[in-house]
Design a protein around this motif. Structure first.
Motif, PDB file in Angstrom:
ATOM      1  N   THR A 104       0.835  -1.210   0.000  1.00 26.23           N
ATOM      2  CA  THR A 104       0.000   0.000   0.000  1.00 26.23           C
ATOM      3  C   THR A 104       0.861   1.247   0.000  1.00 26.23           C
ATOM      4  O   THR A 104       0.612   2.205  -0.742  1.00 26.23           O
ATOM      5  CB  THR A 104      -0.913  -0.016   1.232  1.00 26.23           C
ATOM      6  OG1 THR A 104      -1.700  -1.196   1.220  1.00 26.23           O
ATOM      7  CG2 THR A 104      -1.817   1.210   1.233  1.00 26.23           C
ATOM      8  N   SER A 105       1.908   1.198   0.839  1.00 25.53           N
ATOM      9  CA  SER A 105       2.812   2.351   0.887  1.00 25.53           C
ATOM     10  C   SER A 105       3.520   2.549  -0.443  1.00 25.53           C
ATOM     11  O   SER A 105       3.685   3.660  -0.919  1.00 25.53           O
ATOM     12  CB  SER A 105       3.827   2.153   2.013  1.00 25.53           C
ATOM     13  OG  SER A 105       4.730   3.217   2.053  1.00 25.53           O
ATOM     14  N   ALA A 106       3.933   1.411  -1.071  1.00 23.50           N
ATOM     15  CA  ALA A 106       4.608   1.506  -2.369  1.00 23.50           C
ATOM     16  C   ALA A 106       3.663   2.053  -3.433  1.00 23.50           C
ATOM     17  O   ALA A 106       4.059   2.845  -4.293  1.00 23.50           O
ATOM     18  CB  ALA A 106       5.150   0.143  -2.782  1.00 23.50           C
ATOM     19  N   ALA A 107       2.372   1.603  -3.367  1.00 28.30           N
ATOM     20  CA  ALA A 107       1.398   2.109  -4.336  1.00 28.30           C
ATOM     21  C   ALA A 107       1.197   3.600  -4.159  1.00 28.30           C
ATOM     22  O   ALA A 107       1.101   4.348  -5.135  1.00 28.30           O
ATOM     23  CB  ALA A 107       0.070   1.355  -4.181  1.00 28.30           C
ATOM     24  N   GLN A 108       1.097   3.999  -2.898  1.00 29.19           N
ATOM     25  CA  GLN A 108       0.957   5.425  -2.650  1.00 29.19           C
ATOM     26  C   GLN A 108       2.175   6.192  -3.157  1.00 29.19           C
ATOM     27  O   GLN A 108       2.041   7.270  -3.737  1.00 29.19           O
ATOM     28  CB  GLN A 108       0.751   5.666  -1.161  1.00 29.19           C
ATOM     29  CG  GLN A 108      -0.576   5.132  -0.638  1.00 29.19           C
ATOM     30  CD  GLN A 108      -0.704   5.319   0.863  1.00 29.19           C
ATOM     31  OE1 GLN A 108       0.253   5.708   1.516  1.00 29.19           O
ATOM     32  NE2 GLN A 108      -1.888   5.029   1.400  1.00 29.19           N
ATOM     33  N   ASN A 159       2.168   8.946  -5.976  1.00 35.72           N
ATOM     34  CA  ASN A 159       2.760  10.268  -5.756  1.00 35.72           C
ATOM     35  C   ASN A 159       3.796  10.592  -6.824  1.00 35.72           C
ATOM     36  O   ASN A 159       3.853  11.711  -7.345  1.00 35.72           O
ATOM     37  CB  ASN A 159       3.388  10.342  -4.372  1.00 35.72           C
ATOM     38  CG  ASN A 159       2.359  10.267  -3.266  1.00 35.72           C
ATOM     39  OD1 ASN A 159       1.194  10.612  -3.478  1.00 35.72           O
ATOM     40  ND2 ASN A 159       2.777   9.808  -2.097  1.00 35.72           N
ATOM     41  N   ASN A 160       4.639   9.578  -7.146  1.00 34.09           N
ATOM     42  CA  ASN A 160       5.652   9.802  -8.181  1.00 34.09           C
ATOM     43  C   ASN A 160       5.010  10.072  -9.537  1.00 34.09           C
ATOM     44  O   ASN A 160       5.496  10.903 -10.319  1.00 34.09           O
ATOM     45  CB  ASN A 160       6.585   8.603  -8.273  1.00 34.09           C
ATOM     46  CG  ASN A 160       7.474   8.474  -7.057  1.00 34.09           C
ATOM     47  OD1 ASN A 160       7.685   9.453  -6.337  1.00 34.09           O
ATOM     48  ND2 ASN A 160       7.997   7.295  -6.800  1.00 34.09           N
ATOM     49  N   LEU A 220       5.333  13.205 -11.843  1.00 34.14           N
ATOM     50  CA  LEU A 220       5.779  13.123 -13.230  1.00 34.14           C
ATOM     51  C   LEU A 220       4.821  13.872 -14.149  1.00 34.14           C
ATOM     52  O   LEU A 220       5.249  14.601 -15.071  1.00 34.14           O
ATOM     53  CB  LEU A 220       5.896  11.666 -13.656  1.00 34.14           C
ATOM     54  CG  LEU A 220       6.440  11.408 -15.074  1.00 34.14           C
ATOM     55  CD1 LEU A 220       7.826  12.002 -15.224  1.00 34.14           C
ATOM     56  CD2 LEU A 220       6.449   9.914 -15.372  1.00 34.14           C
ATOM     57  N   VAL A 221       3.483  13.691 -13.906  1.00 35.70           N
ATOM     58  CA  VAL A 221       2.499  14.419 -14.711  1.00 35.70           C
ATOM     59  C   VAL A 221       2.665  15.922 -14.516  1.00 35.70           C
ATOM     60  O   VAL A 221       2.605  16.709 -15.467  1.00 35.70           O
ATOM     61  CB  VAL A 221       1.077  13.962 -14.327  1.00 35.70           C
ATOM     62  CG1 VAL A 221       0.032  14.846 -15.023  1.00 35.70           C
ATOM     63  CG2 VAL A 221       0.860  12.504 -14.721  1.00 35.70           C
ATOM     64  N   LYS A 222       2.892  16.298 -13.264  1.00 35.55           N
ATOM     65  CA  LYS A 222       3.109  17.724 -12.980  1.00 35.55           C
ATOM     66  C   LYS A 222       4.353  18.232 -13.693  1.00 35.55           C
ATOM     67  O   LYS A 222       4.365  19.338 -14.249  1.00 35.55           O
ATOM     68  CB  LYS A 222       3.238  17.916 -11.474  1.00 35.55           C
ATOM     69  CG  LYS A 222       3.451  19.360 -11.060  1.00 35.55           C
ATOM     70  CD  LYS A 222       3.555  19.477  -9.551  1.00 35.55           C
ATOM     71  CE  LYS A 222       3.802  20.919  -9.147  1.00 35.55           C
ATOM     72  NZ  LYS A 222       3.936  21.049  -7.655  1.00 35.55           N
TER      73      LYS A 222
END
Length: 771
Positions: free
Chosen positions: A293-297, A301-302, A306-308
């Motif tokens: 779950t933490s990795a998915a979050q 976030n990454n 990246l989109v930003k």
């Protein structure tokens, strides 16, 4: 405790900090002491409200104030709380039977200091970077005696199992006054101390910085000690160096090799690395699920980042395309402007060509008209001469004597008159006229046309140090420029030199620069400067295209001129009318006694009429035949009934017959000097904390005091025989300036190597009495 007390002592009042301010240079200062510094810079022309900067007394960093003055600086609340706890702990005294149990011994305060340093670095005097941000303890930590369950839950959820241990009912409070101590109910990981309920309420109020302290269930001391720093013994690691990937302590960040490195809190670094370092097969399914779950979050976030970033790149690319289009538009505009300007130049040349051609034609017509008139006159004269010649020839042919004599006289007179008139018939205009007054020389214009180009900023001017002059409150700056014709005006900028060698950084960062605009000549005199002070000067050459600065020049004002103050002279001293010479006079004069006057047997002294609290000042004393004297400086509070140098408020160079010595606080040390010493030079560098004495005739250094002056000082002079004369307001000689610079550089290197702040020594090391 003594080491801790020195860390909590103000460098000005030498007392524990009271209402400390956190300066931008990370040092602290009492509010009242900072106010006294500002008051010391006040004058009738410079009120307190107009002072916008002062120097840190520890590192000499220039502190810039906003419109709120000292109120605009942050309060060091953490340091004040530490002082309060230190004062409370000191009340029990070192002989208290519970002192060792309460402090174990003194380590909690050491840990608190380390935590405070880390907090100051991470948040500017508040809490440490990661332990307070997003921590439940910040929001759920109520009054300490209300409910401690939140702290335990916070600890169990966010800290490693090594810190959270099973409650040991035998763990005692380490802060209790009673014997035996009460049972502990909480352990503060930040302070590394276990507290009972009463001590916890007393030491951890519900206010910062204690809201960020980590409280856990009582654990043995060995479980909370943690890792210690490899470079600083007994200092616990409490931050992570991101440059060297290494655990460090607060001292490493403050004075060690990591002080310029970027650091992170341990909690923040732990949470960041834990996401990527979970190993399958070594943890339970629940932990793996939480990790996924933490990795998915983290991936989400990454991806968001990246989109930003892509959006930012698109915006950046759109801006670049827009700039390219603007470049095309600007290029076409400037090309059109170039054609227009050149066409105007061509039109001007064409018009001037026509004007000059008309002038040539008009001159031609005038010259030809004059020549035609002269030609007509010549033709008329030629006709008359030809008729006269014919008549004369006929007279010469006459053979009759009577007839010849009748006509010969008349013909002879006419021939003579014709000859005379032909001699004055000279043309008014030279037949070889070459129009010399119409000579054309367009070499200068051709050179200008060949140099046609866009106007550029002028070359940097050059300050001529050898031409610059100074008095005690003025400096006249001279400069030269290679582009005098293209310079519209000059701008002079100056500020007090603080010893910073990076002039570019100094120019960009200093807010206290004084600016003199619109100077038309190549020199300017600045008035109202501080005496005995070094300044940095820049000159800016300006035209329509821009401006360029000169290289910086370090110039200094002369020393403050002063005379002997008659109100301070001993009654057995006689001063000259100009108050520059003092002489021993055994005949007691009737002088009124005042607190400022030197008195007592043997205290034959006088003081200058000026108090010095800044700058670099130099004066000389002509000793004459005197063999018993003392020359130096002293505070206003120095006793007037004893020799200068016999107390802690005065510093002097003295001669006792054939012995030369320096004296301070009753301690004397012999120094080497020539018996023929006739001119003593004294250099007081107040800002750099030094007082030096020199043989001015032989250009030799005698001795230097290193003193952290706390109050303004006044020049003092004592004689026991003969007389001395004072020469003040002098510029610092080169040999004295060189010795002072070397001394300051060596002293700064020693201070940097030792990592110590400069403090005043009560007496000179190695001194001994000559009596």
């Amino acid at each position: 405790m003594e080491t801790l007390e020195s860390e909590l002592t103000c460098p000005i009042c030498l007392e524990l900090f009271e209402d400390p301010l956190l300066l931008p240079c990370a040092h602290s200062l009492c509010f009242n002491c900072a106010h006294r510094i500002l008051v010391s810079h006040c004058s009738t022309s410079k009120p307190l409200e107009s002072i916008s900067a002062f120097q840190c007394p520890t590192c000499r960093y220039v502190i810039t104030l906003n419109h709120r003055g000292l109120e605009g600086l942050k309060r060091n609340v953490t340091l004040q709380n530490i002082i309060d706890r230190f004062q409370k702990a000191s009340l029990s005294g070192p002989n208290s039977p519970t002192e060792s149990r309460r402090l174990q011994p003194q380590r909690p305060f050491t840990a608190t200091i380390s935590g405070t340093m880390a907090g100051t670095i991470g948040g500017g005097g508040g809490t440490s970077g990661g332990s307070a941000r997003g921590s439940p303890a910040t929001s759920s930590h109520s009054h300490p005696h209300a409910n401690h369950t939140n702290h335990a839950n916070h600890t169990n959820a966010n800290h490693s199992p090594a810190v959270v241990a099973k409650m040991d009912p035998r763990i005692s409070c380490q802060f209790c006054e009673q014997d035996p101590p009460r049972e502990a109910v909480k352990t503060c990981v930040t302070c590394e101390v276990s507290y009972c309920d009463r001590c916890l309420r007393a030491t951890h109020p519900n206010k910062k910085p204690f809201t960020s302290h980590r409280l856990v269930e009582p654990v043995p001391d060995t479980h909370i000690r943690g890792l210690t720093c490899l470079e600083h013994e007994n200092e616990k690691v409490n931050m992570y160096c991101l440059v060297d990937d290494q655990l460090i302590c607060a001292l490493c960040k403050l004075v060690g090799r990591h002080r310029e490195h970027q650091v992170s809190s341990l909690t923040e670094r732990f949470d960041k690395l834990k996401t990527y370092q979970v190993s399958p097969g070594r943890v339970s399914d629940a932990v793996m699920e939480a990790s996924k779950t933490s990795a998915a979050q983290t991936l989400e976030n990454n991806l968001t980042n990246l989109v930003k970033r892509n959006s930012e790149l698109e915006n950046q690319m759109a801006k670049l395309i827009q700039i390219c289009q603007q470049v095309e538009v600007n290029t076409a505009m400037h090309e059109a402007k170039l054609v227009e300007e050149c066409d105007e130049l061509v039109e001007i040349i064409r018009q001037r060509k026509q004007v000059i051609a008309v002038k040539i034609k008009e001159s031609k017509v005038m010259k030809l008209r004059k020549l035609a008139q002269q030609i007509a006159n010549c033709r008329q004269c030629l006709e008359r001469s030809s008729a006269l010649i014919t008549q004369a020839e006929q007279s010469l042919k006459e053979n009759d004597h009577a007839r010849f004599l009748q006509t010969a006289r008349n013909v002879a007179e006419r021939v003579a008159m014709a000859t005379a008139s032909s001699q004055v018939l000279i043309p008014d205009v030279n037949l070889n006229e070459a129009f010399d007054n119409f000579a054309l020389d367009f070499s200068r214009e051709k050179k200008i046309l060949e140099g046609l180009d866009y106007l550029t900023a002028p070359n940097p001017p050059s300050i001529r140090d050898e031409l610059c002059t100074a008095s005690h409150d003025t400096i006249t700056v001279h400069w030269t420029s290679e582009d005098e014709f293209s310079v519209t005006s000059y701008e002079l900028q100056y500020t007090i030199y603080t010893g910073q060698t990076n002039f570019i950084s100094l120019y960009n960062s200093a807010d206290s620069w004084m600016i003199v605009p619109n100077i038309k000549q190549n020199h300017y005199t600045v008035h109202g400067l501080q005496s005995g002070t070094r300044y940095i000067f820049f000159v800016k050459a300006i035209n329509q295209a821009g401006s360029r600065n000169s290289e910086p020049a370090r110039l200094k004002t002369n020393s403050q001129p002063f005379k002997l103050d008659p109100k301070t002279a001993h009654k057995k001293l006689r001063l000259s009318n100009d108050c520059l010479t003092m002489e021993k006079d055994e005949s007691s004069l009737k002088k009124s006694h005042t607190p400022e006057r030197f008195s007592g047997t043997g205290s034959y002294g006088a003081a200058g009429n000026v108090f010095i609290d800044s700058g670099c000042h130099y004066w000389e004393v002509l000793l004459g035949a005197s063999t018993w004297y003392a020359v130096g400086v002293a505070y206003k509070s120095a006793p007037k009934n004893e020799w200068s140098g016999k107390n802690s408020s005065s510093w002097v160079f003295s001669r006792c017959n054939n012995n030369f010595m320096v004296r301070h606080d009753g301690k004397e040390m012999l120094v080497e000097a020539s018996l023929q010493l006739r001119r003593l030079g004294v250099l007081l560098d107040y800002d750099n904390n030094s007082l030096s004495f020199h043989d001015a005739m032989n250009s030799q250094h005698i001795h230097t005091f290193e003193v952290s002056f706390l109050l303004p000082v006044v020049p003092t002079f004592m004689i026991w025989n003969k007389s001395v004369m004072i020469l003040s307001g002098l510029p610092v000689p080169d040999f004295v300036d060189g010795v002072t610079s070397d001394f300051q550089e060596q002293h700064q290197q020693q201070q940097q190597q030792m990592g110590l702040c400069r403090q005043e020594s009560p007496y000179l090391t190695g001194m001994k009495s000559c009596h």
